[in-house]
Design an enzyme around this catalytic site. Structure first.
Site, PDB file in Angstrom:
ATOM      1  N   ASP A   1      57.730  20.519  32.147  1.00 53.84           N
ATOM      2  CA  ASP A   1      58.410  20.996  33.422  1.00 53.84           C
ATOM      3  C   ASP A   1      58.957  22.267  33.262  1.00 53.84           C
ATOM      4  O   ASP A   1      59.118  22.736  32.136  1.00 53.84           O
ATOM      5  CB  ASP A   1      59.367  19.960  33.812  1.00 53.84           C
ATOM      6  CG  ASP A   1      59.800  19.938  35.132  1.00 53.84           C
ATOM      7  OD1 ASP A   1      59.148  20.443  36.161  1.00 53.84           O
ATOM      8  OD2 ASP A   1      60.768  19.610  35.340  1.00 53.84           O
TER       9      ASP A   1
ATOM     10  N   HIS B   1      52.746  28.398  36.523  1.00 48.27           N
ATOM     11  CA  HIS B   1      51.463  27.587  36.202  1.00 48.27           C
ATOM     12  C   HIS B   1      50.698  28.027  35.115  1.00 48.27           C
ATOM     13  O   HIS B   1      50.060  27.404  34.214  1.00 48.27           O
ATOM     14  CB  HIS B   1      51.024  26.886  37.296  1.00 48.27           C
ATOM     15  CG  HIS B   1      51.929  26.195  38.112  1.00 48.27           C
ATOM     16  ND1 HIS B   1      52.746  24.995  37.686  1.00 48.27           N
ATOM     17  CD2 HIS B   1      52.093  26.218  39.290  1.00 48.27           C
ATOM     18  CE1 HIS B   1      53.436  24.723  38.756  1.00 48.27           C
ATOM     19  NE2 HIS B   1      53.034  25.276  39.777  1.00 48.27           N
TER      20      HIS B   1
ATOM     21  N   LEU C   1      42.829  14.422  16.844  1.00 45.29           N
ATOM     22  CA  LEU C   1      43.949  14.370  17.600  1.00 45.29           C
ATOM     23  C   LEU C   1      43.228  14.110  18.943  1.00 45.29           C
ATOM     24  O   LEU C   1      41.983  14.570  19.497  1.00 45.29           O
ATOM     25  CB  LEU C   1      44.683  15.637  17.925  1.00 45.29           C
ATOM     26  CG  LEU C   1      45.491  15.820  19.044  1.00 45.29           C
ATOM     27  CD1 LEU C   1      46.796  15.233  18.784  1.00 45.29           C
ATOM     28  CD2 LEU C   1      45.937  17.445  19.460  1.00 45.29           C
TER      29      LEU C   1
HETATM   30  C1  IPE Z   1      57.202  15.901  36.604  1.00 46.36           C
HETATM   31  O1  IPE Z   1      57.870  17.169  36.919  1.00 46.36           O
HETATM   32  C2  IPE Z   1      55.446  16.119  36.830  1.00 46.36           C
HETATM   33  C3  IPE Z   1      54.998  17.180  35.838  1.00 46.36           C
HETATM   34  C4  IPE Z   1      55.447  17.719  34.822  1.00 46.36           C
HETATM   35  C5  IPE Z   1      53.463  17.164  35.977  1.00 46.36           C
HETATM   36  P1  IPE Z   1      58.440  17.429  38.661  1.00 46.36           P
HETATM   37  O2  IPE Z   1      58.852  18.762  38.662  1.00 46.36           O
HETATM   38  O3  IPE Z   1      57.096  16.857  39.685  1.00 46.36           O
HETATM   39  O4  IPE Z   1      59.197  16.244  38.676  1.00 46.36           O
HETATM   40  P2  IPE Z   1      60.937  16.366  39.691  1.00 46.36           P
HETATM   41  O5  IPE Z   1      60.145  16.394  41.069  1.00 46.36           O
HETATM   42  O6  IPE Z   1      61.584  17.347  39.224  1.00 46.36           O
HETATM   43  O7  IPE Z   1      61.244  14.865  39.339  1.00 46.36           O
HETATM   44  C1  IPE Z   2      55.801  21.771  36.053  1.00 51.19           C
HETATM   45  O1  IPE Z   2      56.374  22.861  36.667  1.00 51.19           O
HETATM   46  C2  IPE Z   2      54.415  21.628  36.376  1.00 51.19           C
HETATM   47  C3  IPE Z   2      54.042  20.646  37.478  1.00 51.19           C
HETATM   48  C4  IPE Z   2      54.866  19.713  38.264  1.00 51.19           C
HETATM   49  C5  IPE Z   2      52.743  20.548  38.083  1.00 51.19           C
HETATM   50  P1  IPE Z   2      57.241  22.756  38.038  1.00 51.19           P
HETATM   51  O2  IPE Z   2      56.330  23.242  38.897  1.00 51.19           O
HETATM   52  O3  IPE Z   2      57.799  21.313  38.324  1.00 51.19           O
HETATM   53  O4  IPE Z   2      58.394  23.845  37.663  1.00 51.19           O
HETATM   54  P2  IPE Z   2      59.874  23.563  38.329  1.00 51.19           P
HETATM   55  O5  IPE Z   2      60.224  22.345  37.967  1.00 51.19           O
HETATM   56  O6  IPE Z   2      59.957  24.236  39.621  1.00 51.19           O
HETATM   57  O7  IPE Z   2      60.600  24.664  37.635  1.00 51.19           O
HETATM   58 MG    MG Z   3      59.481  20.584  37.913  1.00 52.98          MG
END
Ligand code: IPE
Ligand code: IPE
Ligand code: MG
Length: 228
Positions: free
Chosen positions: A10, A27, A121
């Protein structure tokens, strides 16, 4: 000893916003770290690495962002394949992967087939994955079988997405949020949790080492007494 490490990758969006970049740039930077994390895990003797890449709830994001994420999944499967073959890495996925666009599915399926016999792995990528969806899908498989015999916990596991993969020992969440966000609800029952403020694109071997050092100091009791 961490045999199975799970990571909630995240913070890509916040990493990009802090740099005046687009979420898609975040991303892209995040996707590049997957190889770094895999090699670090391998160096640490980890056998299974489950990565949360796209949740069932992430379909709610703007269409453009979803498109970029789906493209990055295909790119990852193609560009990392030579490294996976070189390093003895097996690729797997969990989740409702039938929901992914055909190009992403094809690239993943190709890499999964090519790496099926590797055993150094296992990288298990959670795509269109939800812990609740996994449990509901398992229940529906049981119903479809018209099974009437009672189900034990052990039986139930055999209906989950990856019954052969042992439960995670350690969960790392990057980006600082103290929540599971629907990740591996069944499998994480007794995992140790480690949350770091580090955003996923800044994840390095050192971040992993810190998490493993923290894990090394934990006493896992599994509800009993004095079990390490
Ligand atoms: C969790 O992150 C999902 C992934 C990292 C793929 P999110 O950004 O979607 O989660 P929330 O919305 O903060 O709970
Ligand atoms: C995690 O990064 C990747 C996915 C959920 C696909 P985020 O896109 O949720 O990044 P933040 O949480 O907004 O910083
Ligand atoms: Mg996120």
């Amino acid at each position: 000893m961490v045999n199975h490490l799970a990571i909630i990758m995240d913070g890509n969006g916040r990493w990009a916003e802090e740099r005046g970049l687009s979420r898609s740039d975040g991303h892209r930077a995040g996707a590049r770290q997957i190889g770094v994390a895999a090699r670090a895990a391998m160096n640490a003797g980890i056998k299974y690495l489950t990565l949360y890449a796209f949740s069932t709830e992430n379909w709610k994001r703007p269409k453009d962002e979803v498109t970029v994420l789906m493209e990055l999944i295909s790119e990852f499967a193609k560009s990392e394949l030579p490294n996976m073959l070189r390093d003895g890495v097996r690729l797997r996925t969990i989740g409702r992967t039938a929901d992914l666009p055909p190009a992403s599915r094809a690239a993943l399926e190709f890499a999964i087939k090519q790496t099926a016999n590797n055993d150094k792995l296992t990288i298990n990528i959670a795509l269109s994955y939800g812990g609740r969806a996994e449990i509901v899908d398992a229940v529906n498989k049981i119903i479809a079988e018209k099974r009437t015999a009672p189900v034990t916990e052990q039986d139930f596991v055999s209906y989950l997405y990856a019954p052969d993969i042992p439960d995670p020992d350690l969960l790392i969440r990057t980006g600082g949020e103290m929540r599971l966000s629907n990740f591996l609800l069944w499998e994480l029952s007794y995992a140790e949790l480690y949350v770091t403020e580090t955003y996923w694109p800044d994840f390095t071997e050192e971040t992993l080492e810190q998490a493993l050092a923290s894990f090394g100091g934990r006493k896992r009791r599994f509800g009993g007494l004095n079990k390490k």
